[in-house]
Motif scaffolding. Structure first.
Motif, mmCIF file in Angstrom:
data_model
loop_
_atom_site.group_PDB
_atom_site.id
_atom_site.type_symbol
_atom_site.label_atom_id
_atom_site.label_comp_id
_atom_site.label_asym_id
_atom_site.label_seq_id
_atom_site.Cartn_x
_atom_site.Cartn_y
_atom_site.Cartn_z
ATOM 1 N N LYS A 75 0.809 -1.214 0.000
ATOM 2 C CA LYS A 75 0.000 0.000 0.000
ATOM 3 C C LYS A 75 0.846 1.270 0.000
ATOM 4 O O LYS A 75 0.307 2.369 0.078
ATOM 5 C CB LYS A 75 -0.922 0.006 1.227
ATOM 6 N N ASN A 76 2.165 1.123 -0.060
ATOM 7 C CA ASN A 76 3.068 2.285 0.010
ATOM 8 C C ASN A 76 2.736 3.166 1.210
ATOM 9 O O ASN A 76 2.703 4.398 1.108
ATOM 10 C CB ASN A 76 2.994 3.116 -1.285
ATOM 11 N N THR A 77 2.510 2.530 2.336
ATOM 12 C CA THR A 77 2.053 3.238 3.522
ATOM 13 C C THR A 77 2.943 2.928 4.718
ATOM 14 O O THR A 77 3.375 1.787 4.903
ATOM 15 C CB THR A 77 0.597 2.859 3.850
ATOM 16 N N VAL A 78 3.189 3.965 5.510
ATOM 17 C CA VAL A 78 3.932 3.810 6.752
ATOM 18 C C VAL A 78 3.036 4.255 7.902
ATOM 19 O O VAL A 78 2.220 5.169 7.742
ATOM 20 C CB VAL A 78 5.252 4.610 6.719
ATOM 21 N N TYR A 79 3.169 3.562 9.026
ATOM 22 C CA TYR A 79 2.347 3.835 10.190
ATOM 23 C C TYR A 79 3.238 4.180 11.395
ATOM 24 O O TYR A 79 4.392 3.744 11.467
ATOM 25 C CB TYR A 79 1.500 2.608 10.553
ATOM 26 N N LEU A 80 2.665 4.914 12.324
ATOM 27 C CA LEU A 80 3.337 5.164 13.598
ATOM 28 C C LEU A 80 2.299 4.969 14.702
ATOM 29 O O LEU A 80 1.383 5.779 14.848
ATOM 30 C CB LEU A 80 3.922 6.576 13.662
ATOM 31 N N GLN A 81 2.449 3.880 15.433
ATOM 32 C CA GLN A 81 1.586 3.625 16.585
ATOM 33 C C GLN A 81 2.223 4.287 17.795
ATOM 34 O O GLN A 81 3.365 3.959 18.149
ATOM 35 C CB GLN A 81 1.425 2.126 16.814
ATOM 36 N N MET A 82 1.500 5.203 18.408
ATOM 37 C CA MET A 82 2.032 5.956 19.538
ATOM 38 C C MET A 82 1.219 5.630 20.786
ATOM 39 O O MET A 82 0.020 5.914 20.830
ATOM 40 C CB MET A 82 1.975 7.457 19.244
ATOM 41 N N ASN A 83 1.868 5.022 21.752
ATOM 42 C CA ASN A 83 1.228 4.654 23.006
ATOM 43 C C ASN A 83 1.860 5.430 24.162
ATOM 44 O O ASN A 83 2.949 5.990 24.025
ATOM 45 C CB ASN A 83 1.370 3.160 23.262
ATOM 46 N N SER A 84 1.173 5.440 25.285
ATOM 47 C CA SER A 84 1.673 6.126 26.500
ATOM 48 C C SER A 84 2.140 7.539 26.170
ATOM 49 O O SER A 84 3.241 7.951 26.555
ATOM 50 C CB SER A 84 2.819 5.314 27.115
ATOM 51 N N LEU A 85 1.309 8.261 25.461
ATOM 52 C CA LEU A 85 1.690 9.600 25.014
ATOM 53 C C LEU A 85 1.885 10.546 26.190
ATOM 54 O O LEU A 85 1.190 10.456 27.208
ATOM 55 C CB LEU A 85 0.647 10.146 24.049
ATOM 56 N N LYS A 86 2.840 11.458 26.005
ATOM 57 C CA LYS A 86 3.182 12.448 27.014
ATOM 58 C C LYS A 86 2.993 13.847 26.432
ATOM 59 O O LYS A 86 3.072 14.028 25.213
ATOM 60 C CB LYS A 86 4.646 12.280 27.434
ATOM 61 N N PRO A 87 2.781 14.839 27.282
ATOM 62 C CA PRO A 87 2.641 16.211 26.764
ATOM 63 C C PRO A 87 3.831 16.643 25.912
ATOM 64 O O PRO A 87 3.660 17.385 24.939
ATOM 65 C CB PRO A 87 2.525 17.046 28.038
ATOM 66 N N GLU A 88 5.013 16.153 26.230
ATOM 67 C CA GLU A 88 6.196 16.525 25.448
ATOM 68 C C GLU A 88 6.227 15.890 24.059
ATOM 69 O O GLU A 88 7.105 16.208 23.255
ATOM 70 C CB GLU A 88 7.482 16.190 26.210
ATOM 71 N N ASP A 89 5.276 15.000 23.770
ATOM 72 C CA ASP A 89 5.153 14.460 22.412
ATOM 73 C C ASP A 89 4.364 15.404 21.509
ATOM 74 O O ASP A 89 4.269 15.167 20.295
ATOM 75 C CB ASP A 89 4.446 13.098 22.440
ATOM 76 N N THR A 90 3.805 16.463 22.065
ATOM 77 C CA THR A 90 3.045 17.425 21.273
ATOM 78 C C THR A 90 3.927 18.065 20.216
ATOM 79 O O THR A 90 4.997 18.605 20.516
ATOM 80 C CB THR A 90 2.448 18.507 22.188
ATOM 81 N N ALA A 91 3.489 17.983 18.966
ATOM 82 C CA ALA A 91 4.270 18.510 17.851
ATOM 83 C C ALA A 91 3.485 18.305 16.562
ATOM 84 O O ALA A 91 2.459 17.617 16.550
ATOM 85 C CB ALA A 91 5.613 17.785 17.743
ATOM 86 N N VAL A 92 4.001 18.882 15.494
ATOM 87 C CA VAL A 92 3.522 18.524 14.163
ATOM 88 C C VAL A 92 4.386 17.354 13.690
ATOM 89 O O VAL A 92 5.624 17.442 13.724
ATOM 90 C CB VAL A 92 3.622 19.706 13.186
ATOM 91 N N TYR A 93 3.740 16.295 13.271
ATOM 92 C CA TYR A 93 4.435 15.089 12.830
ATOM 93 C C TYR A 93 4.440 15.047 11.298
ATOM 94 O O TYR A 93 3.384 15.185 10.658
ATOM 95 C CB TYR A 93 3.764 13.850 13.394
ATOM 96 N N TYR A 94 5.625 14.834 10.746
ATOM 97 C CA TYR A 94 5.808 14.808 9.300
ATOM 98 C C TYR A 94 6.266 13.425 8.850
ATOM 99 O O TYR A 94 7.160 12.829 9.450
ATOM 100 C CB TYR A 94 6.857 15.826 8.871
ATOM 101 N N CYS A 95 5.686 12.981 7.771
ATOM 102 C CA CYS A 95 6.094 11.738 7.135
ATOM 103 C C CYS A 95 7.192 12.049 6.114
ATOM 104 O O CYS A 95 7.154 13.096 5.444
ATOM 105 C CB CYS A 95 4.877 11.136 6.440
ATOM 106 N N ASN A 96 8.136 11.147 5.997
ATOM 107 C CA ASN A 96 9.237 11.299 5.042
ATOM 108 C C ASN A 96 9.471 9.975 4.341
ATOM 109 O O ASN A 96 9.344 8.910 4.956
ATOM 110 C CB ASN A 96 10.499 11.724 5.798
ATOM 111 N N ALA A 97 9.798 10.034 3.057
ATOM 112 C CA ALA A 97 10.097 8.803 2.330
ATOM 113 C C ALA A 97 11.153 9.074 1.272
ATOM 114 O O ALA A 97 11.156 10.137 0.631
ATOM 115 C CB ALA A 97 8.841 8.243 1.678
#
Length: 121
Positions: A75-97
């Motif tokens: 599917k030409n797809t990448v995933y990011l499963q994020m668990n136990s999130l913390k306030p310091e994980d707050t950000a804009v997340y960008y995909c790169n290939a």
């Protein structure tokens, strides 16, 4: 033209989970490495996780044990499963290939438009 389209960001409470997806489309011959980066306000963009074509992965120390990167090559797809999130994980997340659009050409970097992840305390 190659496009990376991200989805799955949003607002979540600390300790919660989110799953980001990024689908590549367009004239694609092959995809080498894929990854996720993030940029918080006033900070530089930094690598979160990286997955090579052979499935091997790298993670930033700050997310090891909490985040999991995976890919679906069909599917030409990448995933990011994020668990136990913390306030310091707050950000804009960008995909790169790293994508080759033809066999004879070298790969080049493509970026998604970014998706906001906000973790409240």
């Amino acid at each position: 033209q190659v496009q990376l389209v991200e989805s799955g960001g949003g607002l979540v409470q600390a300790g919660g989970s989110l799953r980001l997806s990024c689908a590549a489309s367009g004239k694609i011959f092959s995809i080498n490495a894929m990854g996720w980066y993030r940029q918080a306000p006033g900070k530089q963009r930094q690598l979160v996780a990286h997955i090579r074509s052979d499935g091997s992965t790298d993670y930033a120390d700050s997310v090891k044990g909490r985040f999991t990167i995976s890919r679906d090559n069909a599917k030409n797809t990448v995933y990011l499963q994020m668990n136990s999130l913390k306030p310091e994980d707050t950000a804009v997340y960008y995909c790169n290939a790293d994508i080759k659009i033809a066999k004879i050409l070298v790969g080049r970097d493509y970026w998604g438009q970014g998706t906001q992840v906000t973790v409240s305390s």
